[in-house]
Motif scaffolding. Sequence first.
Motif, PDB file in Angstrom:
ATOM      1  N   LEU A 145       1.019  -1.263  -0.090  1.00 21.59           N
ATOM      2  CA  LEU A 145      -0.188  -0.077  -0.010  1.00 21.59           C
ATOM      3  C   LEU A 145       0.822   1.200  -0.018  1.00 21.59           C
ATOM      4  O   LEU A 145       0.724   2.372  -0.717  1.00 21.59           O
ATOM      5  N   SER A 146       1.851   1.301   0.816  1.00 19.27           N
ATOM      6  CA  SER A 146       2.860   2.454   0.690  1.00 19.27           C
ATOM      7  C   SER A 146       3.591   2.580  -0.373  1.00 19.27           C
ATOM      8  O   SER A 146       3.840   3.928  -0.952  1.00 19.27           O
ATOM      9  N   GLU A 147       3.859   1.257  -1.095  1.00 21.08           N
ATOM     10  CA  GLU A 147       4.423   1.767  -2.388  1.00 21.08           C
ATOM     11  C   GLU A 147       3.727   2.040  -3.367  1.00 21.08           C
ATOM     12  O   GLU A 147       3.772   2.906  -4.079  1.00 21.08           O
ATOM     13  N   ARG A 148       2.562   1.669  -3.186  1.00 23.48           N
ATOM     14  CA  ARG A 148       1.363   2.095  -4.225  1.00 23.48           C
ATOM     15  C   ARG A 148       0.971   3.647  -3.900  1.00 23.48           C
ATOM     16  O   ARG A 148       0.785   4.381  -4.985  1.00 23.48           O
ATOM     17  N   GLU A 149       0.917   4.041  -2.755  1.00 21.16           N
ATOM     18  CA  GLU A 149       0.777   5.193  -2.568  1.00 21.16           C
ATOM     19  C   GLU A 149       1.922   6.342  -3.027  1.00 21.16           C
ATOM     20  O   GLU A 149       1.839   7.234  -3.608  1.00 21.16           O
ATOM     21  N   ARG A 150       3.197   5.761  -2.954  1.00 20.42           N
ATOM     22  CA  ARG A 150       4.573   6.496  -3.455  1.00 20.42           C
ATOM     23  C   ARG A 150       4.355   6.443  -4.922  1.00 20.42           C
ATOM     24  O   ARG A 150       4.619   7.530  -5.627  1.00 20.42           O
ATOM     25  N   ILE A 170       1.706   6.381  -6.855  1.00 16.10           N
ATOM     26  CA  ILE A 170       0.662   7.412  -7.014  1.00 16.10           C
ATOM     27  C   ILE A 170       0.823   8.988  -7.191  1.00 16.10           C
ATOM     28  O   ILE A 170       0.842   9.773  -7.847  1.00 16.10           O
ATOM     29  N   GLU A 171       1.680   9.239  -5.998  1.00 15.02           N
ATOM     30  CA  GLU A 171       2.199  10.442  -5.650  1.00 15.02           C
ATOM     31  C   GLU A 171       3.353  11.049  -6.601  1.00 15.02           C
ATOM     32  O   GLU A 171       3.105  12.126  -7.165  1.00 15.02           O
ATOM     33  N   ASP A 172       4.197   9.921  -7.156  1.00 10.67           N
ATOM     34  CA  ASP A 172       5.193  10.177  -8.139  1.00 10.67           C
ATOM     35  C   ASP A 172       4.247  10.548  -9.404  1.00 10.67           C
ATOM     36  O   ASP A 172       4.887  11.301 -10.231  1.00 10.67           O
TER      37      ASP A 172
END
Length: 163
Positions: free
Chosen positions: A37-42, A44-46
């Motif tokens: 989830l945190s990788e997916r969040e990063r 998406i932010e990128d």
Amino acid sequence: MDLVTPALGLVFWTTISFVVLLIILRIFAWKPILSALSERERFIEDSLQKAEAAKEEMSRLTNENESLLKQARAERDQILSDARKVKDQMIVDAKELAHKEGARMIELARVEINNQKAIAMADVKNQVATLSLQIAEKVLRKQFEDQQKQDELVSQLLKEVKL
């Protein structure tokens, strides 16, 4: 009602099983799920940052293109204006040259006409003089053929001459 109320041993073993399950899930499932989830969040932010940067770049390029178009239009207008000025100047120069050349040709023709006229007049004078001499010669020959006419002419001329 025994079926509806659980026994104390069942509650104890169910709670232990649930706690063990939670520990196993926390060790093996929560960390990978949270990291995903945190990788997916990063990601998406990128992606959002890249999209914003692309949007800003497109805006900058659009503004740059518009300024280049304005500059190109201004240069085109200047070139067209210069070309019109050159064309107008060429037309004025050509007309002026044509007028000068026409005036020069008219003057040359006028001089040539005058020269030809003078030559023709001189030729006519020569022909008239020649014809006059020939006529006078023929008249005199006719008059001097007769001796009596010659004597009369001499006497008449003598009378006209006064000494």
